[in-house]
Design an enzyme around this catalytic site. Structure first.
Site, mmCIF file in Angstrom:
data_model
loop_
_atom_site.group_PDB
_atom_site.id
_atom_site.type_symbol
_atom_site.label_atom_id
_atom_site.label_comp_id
_atom_site.label_asym_id
_atom_site.label_seq_id
_atom_site.Cartn_x
_atom_site.Cartn_y
_atom_site.Cartn_z
ATOM 1 C CD1 TRP A 109 -2.298 -2.219 1.410
ATOM 2 C CD2 TRP A 109 -3.117 -0.865 -0.170
ATOM 3 N NE1 TRP A 109 -3.362 -2.855 0.824
ATOM 4 C CE2 TRP A 109 -3.879 -2.052 -0.144
ATOM 5 C CE3 TRP A 109 -3.439 0.113 -1.098
ATOM 6 C CZ2 TRP A 109 -4.967 -2.265 -1.009
ATOM 7 C CZ3 TRP A 109 -4.517 -0.094 -1.964
ATOM 8 C CH2 TRP A 109 -5.262 -1.270 -1.905
ATOM 9 C CG ASP A 128 -3.186 4.321 4.104
ATOM 10 O OD1 ASP A 128 -4.247 4.198 4.755
ATOM 11 O OD2 ASP A 128 -2.952 3.664 3.064
ATOM 12 C CE LYS A 188 -8.628 -1.997 4.575
ATOM 13 N NZ LYS A 188 -8.801 -3.131 3.675
HETATM 14 C C1 LIG Z 1 -3.483 0.317 4.009
HETATM 15 C C2 LIG Z 1 -4.457 0.542 2.898
HETATM 16 N N1 LIG Z 1 -4.433 1.704 2.250
HETATM 17 C C3 LIG Z 1 -5.296 1.975 1.250
HETATM 18 C C4 LIG Z 1 -6.244 1.057 0.862
HETATM 19 C C5 LIG Z 1 -7.198 1.393 -0.266
HETATM 20 O O1 LIG Z 1 -8.445 1.707 0.256
HETATM 21 P P1 LIG Z 1 -9.667 2.016 -0.737
HETATM 22 O O2 LIG Z 1 -9.908 0.768 -1.531
HETATM 23 O O3 LIG Z 1 -10.796 2.345 0.180
HETATM 24 O O4 LIG Z 1 -9.269 3.155 -1.603
HETATM 25 C C6 LIG Z 1 -6.316 -0.177 1.530
HETATM 26 C C7 LIG Z 1 -7.323 -1.176 1.146
HETATM 27 O O5 LIG Z 1 -7.320 -2.306 1.564
HETATM 28 C C8 LIG Z 1 -5.398 -0.430 2.569
HETATM 29 O O6 LIG Z 1 -5.417 -1.586 3.239
#
Ligand SMILES: Cc1ncc(COP(=O)(O)O)c(C=O)c1O
Length: 366
Positions: free
Chosen positions: A109, A178, A202
């Site tokens: 991520w 994040d 989540k």
């Molecule tokens: C740490 C992290 N950041 C960002 C995201 C992306 O989130 P979204 O799909 O809501 O944009 C996720 C999705 O699992 C994630 O686990």
């Protein structure tokens, strides 16, 4: 918890998201759906400008602030587009033209955040776990921060790699995190951060809502090319109602916040995460069939990522797990293996069932 009433046994979803909801929250949603707040309409039909909905937003913000002990000099914003939209919006909102930002490349991520940010600004990777194939976090002493960068971005929990930062540095530049997969699973020192962002699906309810906690001094007038709906300053000025906020997801977030408070708050969530993950890691570490590559100090308490020493057994593992009511255990597509997500709504009973199943699976196939 996701219990289908016609099924003889309880079923547990270990999905990385959207995740399980507590059964009490699901029941409340079901009961309130036809007639929310004695309005004669469902929540889905409420105008976001109505006094009742504005009150719901205000209470959500208050409860969230209390749980996180968020200081007064921070604004809480409720926006759409998910954390993925923030990957690009963070540099667009926080950096001046030409200014660079620091990023910790801790896993899947973080890498996505870097790729997206690079479309908008010069990005400096301060340390990377890629040499270890993202099975370990770079040590804090190895971060090569630039004191002139506009901010330093971290991913507090790498959902796909099973890595979690246990400490947050005190930096001279704004720390941006994040926290999509571990917000509300433990107390956090909000005052160390310039900005925290997290998708809700989540630990805080359902998809559609992204939460921003931003320090007041970082709310700058938007650059002309930034659409107003995507500007933190504009959304702050309009109490997150510049455009229609994700009303249903906000309502579920409010129910989740109350549920977390009734469980004992973030200290209780942290203790539960600790107990659940300890139980599962112990089973993996004692096994000859399962293996976890992450060093103990870096292991995530919410996404336990592990593998079979004999990968050919993976399809059988996943099929048999489902037969035991244990769902969505497949690892992240980019990583493979097995992943058990133990978010707030996962009860200890689900982890116990998984451990029993793994022990039996090893006895038969190991
Ligand atoms: C740490 C992290 N950041 C960002 C995201 C992306 O989130 P979204 O799909 O809501 O944009 C996720 C999705 O699992 C994630 O686990």
């Amino acid at each position: 918890m996701a219990c289908i009433s016609s099924e003889p046994t309880e079923r547990y979803s270990f999905a990385a998201g959207p995740a399980m909801l507590p059964s009490a929250v699901l029941t409340q949603i079901q009961n309130e759906l036809p007639d929310w707040n004695h309005s004669g309409f469902s929540l889905l039909e409420q105008p976001f400008t109505s006094p009742a909905f504005k009150q719901l937003m205000a209470e959500t913000e208050q409860n969230l602030r209390k749980l996180l002990s968020a200081p007064h000099n921070y604004r809480v914003l409720f926006v759409q587009g998910g954390a993925s939209a923030q990957f690009g919006l963070v540099p667009l909102n926080l950096l001046r033209t030409g200014q660079s930002a620091d990023y910790l490349e801790s896993g899947h991520w973080a890498r996505k955040a870097i790729m997206e940010a690079r479309r908008h600004a010069p990005i400096n990777v301060i340390a990377s776990g890629s040499a270890e194939h993202f099975t370990a976090l770079p040590a804090l002493e190895d971060w090569r921060c630039n004191p002139n960068a506009g901010y330093c971005h971290i991913t507090s929990n790498e959902t796909g790699n099973g890595l979690q930062l246990q400490q947050f540095p005190d930096l001279p530049i704004p720390l941006v995190a994040d926290m999509t997969s571990d917000i509300f699973t433990r107390p956090i020192p909000v005052e160390r951060f310039g900005l925290i962002y997290a998708s809700a699906q989540k630990n805080l309810g359902v998809a559609g809502l992204c939460l921003l906690i931003v320090r007041n001094d970082l709310l700058r007038p938007p650059r002309p090319s930034l659409p107003s709906a995507l500007s933190y300053a504009v959304q702050a000025e309009q109490q997150s109602r510049f455009n229609t906020p994700p009303t249903f997801a906000l309502y579920v977030a409010e129910l989740m916040l109350r549920w977390i408070r009734n469980q004992g708050g973030l200290t209780a969530m942290a203790a539960a995460s600790e107990a659940k993950s300890r139980q599962l890691y112990r089973c993996i570490d004692q096994s000859d069939l399962f293996r976890c590559r992450q060093p103990i100090a870096h292991r995530s308490k919410v996404n336990v990522c592990f593998e079979l020493r004999e990968p050919r057994l993976l399809p059988a593992f996943l099929v048999e797990a489902e037969q035991h009511g244990l769902h969505h255990l497949v690892g992240h597509a980019a990583v493979g293996g097995i992943r058990a997500s133990l978010y707030n709504a996962m009860p200890m009973a689900g982890v116990n069932r998984l451990v029993e199943f793994m022990t039996r699976f090893e006895r038969i196939h190991g």
